[in-house]
Motif scaffolding. Sequence first.
Motif, PDB file in Angstrom:
ATOM      1  N   VAL A 100       0.838  -1.134   0.075  1.00  0.00           N
ATOM      2  CA  VAL A 100       0.100  -0.049   0.104  1.00  0.00           C
ATOM      3  C   VAL A 100       0.832   1.379  -0.130  1.00  0.00           C
ATOM      4  CG1 VAL A 100      -1.959  -1.095   1.151  1.00  0.00           C
ATOM      5  CG2 VAL A 100      -0.216   0.020   2.564  1.00  0.00           C
ATOM      6  N   ARG A 101       0.259   2.427  -0.536  1.00  0.00           N
ATOM      7  CA  ARG A 101       0.866   3.603  -0.389  1.00  0.00           C
ATOM      8  C   ARG A 101       0.274   4.150   0.869  1.00  0.00           C
ATOM      9  NH1 ARG A 101       3.203   5.880  -5.888  1.00  0.00           N
ATOM     10  NH2 ARG A 101       3.794   3.908  -6.884  1.00  0.00           N
ATOM     11  N   GLU A 102       1.094   5.261   1.600  1.00  0.00           N
ATOM     12  CA  GLU A 102       0.748   5.825   2.693  1.00  0.00           C
ATOM     13  C   GLU A 102       1.386   7.360   2.616  1.00  0.00           C
ATOM     14  OE1 GLU A 102       0.464   2.260   5.814  1.00  0.00           O
ATOM     15  OE2 GLU A 102       2.081   3.735   6.039  1.00  0.00           O
ATOM     16  N   ALA A 103       0.611   8.255   3.480  1.00  0.00           N
ATOM     17  CA  ALA A 103       1.611   9.630   3.634  1.00  0.00           C
ATOM     18  C   ALA A 103       1.598   9.513   5.114  1.00  0.00           C
ATOM     19  CB  ALA A 103       0.591  10.783   3.444  1.00  0.00           C
ATOM     20  N   HIS A 104       2.638   9.621   5.476  1.00  0.00           N
ATOM     21  CA  HIS A 104       3.383   9.862   6.908  1.00  0.00           C
ATOM     22  C   HIS A 104       3.535  11.289   7.283  1.00  0.00           C
ATOM     23  CE1 HIS A 104       5.023   5.483   6.931  1.00  0.00           C
ATOM     24  NE2 HIS A 104       3.719   5.612   6.881  1.00  0.00           N
ATOM     25  N   VAL A 105       2.775  11.761   8.237  1.00  0.00           N
ATOM     26  CA  VAL A 105       2.654  13.228   8.724  1.00  0.00           C
ATOM     27  C   VAL A 105       3.464  13.421  10.010  1.00  0.00           C
ATOM     28  CG1 VAL A 105       1.333  15.207   9.196  1.00  0.00           C
ATOM     29  CG2 VAL A 105       0.847  13.463   7.340  1.00  0.00           C
ATOM     30  N   PHE A 106       4.546  14.366   9.958  1.00  0.00           N
ATOM     31  CA  PHE A 106       5.251  14.584  11.170  1.00  0.00           C
ATOM     32  C   PHE A 106       5.204  15.845  11.803  1.00  0.00           C
ATOM     33  CE2 PHE A 106       7.457  11.154   8.635  1.00  0.00           C
ATOM     34  CZ  PHE A 106       7.624  10.444   9.733  1.00  0.00           C
ATOM     35  N   HIS A 107       4.754  16.081  12.835  1.00  0.00           N
ATOM     36  CA  HIS A 107       5.217  17.487  13.716  1.00  0.00           C
ATOM     37  C   HIS A 107       6.444  17.376  14.304  1.00  0.00           C
ATOM     38  CE1 HIS A 107       0.901  18.996  14.351  1.00  0.00           C
ATOM     39  NE2 HIS A 107       0.933  18.686  13.048  1.00  0.00           N
ATOM     40  N   LEU A 108       7.283  18.715  13.938  1.00  0.00           N
ATOM     41  CA  LEU A 108       8.682  18.712  14.322  1.00  0.00           C
ATOM     42  C   LEU A 108       8.899  19.793  15.318  1.00  0.00           C
ATOM     43  CD1 LEU A 108       9.891  18.496  10.548  1.00  0.00           C
ATOM     44  CD2 LEU A 108       9.632  16.400  12.192  1.00  0.00           C
ATOM     45  N   ASP A 109       9.896  19.573  16.321  1.00  0.00           N
ATOM     46  CA  ASP A 109      10.160  20.442  17.210  1.00  0.00           C
ATOM     47  C   ASP A 109      11.321  21.475  16.639  1.00  0.00           C
ATOM     48  OD1 ASP A 109      12.819  19.242  17.601  1.00  0.00           O
ATOM     49  OD2 ASP A 109      12.376  18.436  19.402  1.00  0.00           O
ATOM     50  N   PRO A 110      11.733  22.573  17.170  1.00  0.00           N
ATOM     51  CA  PRO A 110      12.785  23.097  16.533  1.00  0.00           C
ATOM     52  C   PRO A 110      14.204  22.548  16.411  1.00  0.00           C
ATOM     53  CG  PRO A 110      11.771  24.331  18.460  1.00  0.00           C
ATOM     54  CD  PRO A 110      11.372  23.057  18.409  1.00  0.00           C
ATOM     55  N   ASP A 111      14.428  21.406  16.781  1.00  0.00           N
ATOM     56  CA  ASP A 111      15.705  20.613  16.263  1.00  0.00           C
ATOM     57  C   ASP A 111      15.183  19.533  15.086  1.00  0.00           C
ATOM     58  OD1 ASP A 111      17.250  22.135  18.198  1.00  0.00           O
ATOM     59  OD2 ASP A 111      16.535  20.879  19.948  1.00  0.00           O
ATOM     60  N   GLY A 112      14.184  19.831  14.821  1.00  0.00           N
ATOM     61  CA  GLY A 112      13.532  18.653  13.661  1.00  0.00           C
ATOM     62  C   GLY A 112      13.364  17.340  14.037  1.00  0.00           C
ATOM     63  N   ARG A 113      13.238  17.280  15.573  1.00  0.00           N
ATOM     64  CA  ARG A 113      12.763  16.042  16.080  1.00  0.00           C
ATOM     65  C   ARG A 113      11.333  15.718  15.811  1.00  0.00           C
ATOM     66  NH1 ARG A 113      16.382  16.662  21.349  1.00  0.00           N
ATOM     67  NH2 ARG A 113      14.704  18.097  21.439  1.00  0.00           N
ATOM     68  N   ALA A 114      10.921  14.669  15.647  1.00  0.00           N
ATOM     69  CA  ALA A 114       9.395  14.183  15.540  1.00  0.00           C
ATOM     70  C   ALA A 114       8.894  14.572  17.044  1.00  0.00           C
ATOM     71  CB  ALA A 114       9.255  13.011  14.885  1.00  0.00           C
ATOM     72  N   THR A 115       8.029  15.217  17.030  1.00  0.00           N
ATOM     73  CA  THR A 115       7.021  15.387  18.591  1.00  0.00           C
ATOM     74  C   THR A 115       5.626  14.493  18.142  1.00  0.00           C
ATOM     75  OG1 THR A 115       5.716  17.481  17.729  1.00  0.00           O
ATOM     76  CG2 THR A 115       7.811  17.489  18.954  1.00  0.00           C
ATOM     77  N   GLU A 116       4.981  14.519  16.811  1.00  0.00           N
ATOM     78  CA  GLU A 116       3.908  13.744  16.479  1.00  0.00           C
ATOM     79  C   GLU A 116       4.021  12.958  15.269  1.00  0.00           C
ATOM     80  OE1 GLU A 116      -0.225  14.459  18.154  1.00  0.00           O
ATOM     81  OE2 GLU A 116       0.606  16.733  18.399  1.00  0.00           O
ATOM     82  N   PHE A 117       3.399  11.846  14.931  1.00  0.00           N
ATOM     83  CA  PHE A 117       3.450  11.150  13.833  1.00  0.00           C
ATOM     84  C   PHE A 117       1.891  10.631  13.584  1.00  0.00           C
ATOM     85  CE2 PHE A 117       3.013   6.940  11.783  1.00  0.00           C
ATOM     86  CZ  PHE A 117       3.942   6.903  10.650  1.00  0.00           C
ATOM     87  N   TRP A 118       1.506  10.702  12.130  1.00  0.00           N
ATOM     88  CA  TRP A 118       0.330  10.086  11.856  1.00  0.00           C
ATOM     89  C   TRP A 118       0.607   9.228  10.592  1.00  0.00           C
ATOM     90  CZ3 TRP A 118       0.539  14.869  13.634  1.00  0.00           C
ATOM     91  CH2 TRP A 118      -0.271  15.598  14.988  1.00  0.00           C
ATOM     92  N   ASN A 119      -0.191   8.302  10.359  1.00  0.00           N
ATOM     93  CA  ASN A 119      -0.099   7.453   9.003  1.00  0.00           C
ATOM     94  C   ASN A 119      -1.488   7.744   8.389  1.00  0.00           C
ATOM     95  OD1 ASN A 119      -1.298   5.821  11.048  1.00  0.00           O
ATOM     96  ND2 ASN A 119      -0.659   3.911  10.011  1.00  0.00           N
ATOM     97  N   VAL A 120      -1.406   8.164   7.231  1.00  0.00           N
ATOM     98  CA  VAL A 120      -2.633   8.233   6.391  1.00  0.00           C
ATOM     99  C   VAL A 120      -2.609   7.249   5.250  1.00  0.00           C
ATOM    100  CG1 VAL A 120      -3.952   9.715   5.099  1.00  0.00           C
ATOM    101  CG2 VAL A 120      -2.533  10.620   6.909  1.00  0.00           C
ATOM    102  N   HIS A 121      -3.581   5.872   5.407  1.00  0.00           N
ATOM    103  CA  HIS A 121      -3.391   4.945   4.236  1.00  0.00           C
ATOM    104  C   HIS A 121      -4.151   5.634   3.208  1.00  0.00           C
ATOM    105  CE1 HIS A 121      -2.224   3.024   7.958  1.00  0.00           C
ATOM    106  NE2 HIS A 121      -3.592   3.212   8.580  1.00  0.00           N
ATOM    107  N   GLY A 122      -3.526   4.961   2.058  1.00  0.00           N
ATOM    108  CA  GLY A 122      -3.995   5.081   0.490  1.00  0.00           C
ATOM    109  C   GLY A 122      -5.324   4.050   0.317  1.00  0.00           C
ATOM    110  N   ASP A 123      -5.020   2.778   1.118  1.00  0.00           N
ATOM    111  CA  ASP A 123      -6.150   2.050   0.762  1.00  0.00           C
ATOM    112  C   ASP A 123      -6.133   1.081   2.422  1.00  0.00           C
ATOM    113  OD1 ASP A 123      -7.506  -0.513   0.397  1.00  0.00           O
ATOM    114  OD2 ASP A 123      -6.548  -0.922  -1.030  1.00  0.00           O
ATOM    115  N   PRO A 124      -7.121   2.136   3.227  1.00  0.00           N
ATOM    116  CA  PRO A 124      -7.344   1.556   4.619  1.00  0.00           C
ATOM    117  C   PRO A 124      -7.901   0.380   4.631  1.00  0.00           C
ATOM    118  CG  PRO A 124      -8.551   3.966   3.947  1.00  0.00           C
ATOM    119  CD  PRO A 124      -7.829   3.364   2.953  1.00  0.00           C
TER     120      PRO A 124
END
Length: 132
Positions: A100-124
């Motif tokens: 499957v294809r997905e979009a992975h969405v990240f929120h980043l802190d000022p140092d570029g580290r991920a603070t949150e992650f979501w996976n969004v499925h192309g074919d749930p």
Amino acid sequence: MSEHPNVARIVEGYERYAARDVDGVLRLLSDDVVWHVTGGRFAGDHKGRDEVVAHFEALTRFTEGTLLLNVLDVFADDHHAVAHVRETATRAADGARLDVREAHVFHLDPDGRATEFWNVHGDPEAYEAFFV
């Protein structure tokens, strides 16, 4: 226009994950990261590095280490990143395949580290059927 440095950080995270370099992945996550997962048996919010590691370990067991994330493209700025990935795996219990294809969405802190992650499925539906 040059590439934003957070693009390289996100790509590095996927490379470290593929190499099973858990410590390398953890260096790219904030201490209080929240890893939001939708669909299937692993759905939920995994809070903090320890829960994220446990989630990765569960995925590895479920797929006998066959889960691969092929990065197709990454977009990033100072606060967010989106990775377009192709996820493939074989289910250990019966050999069923995921592709499957997905979009992975990240929120980043000022140092570029991920603070949150979501996976969004192309074919749930396919994702949920695989991760039953």
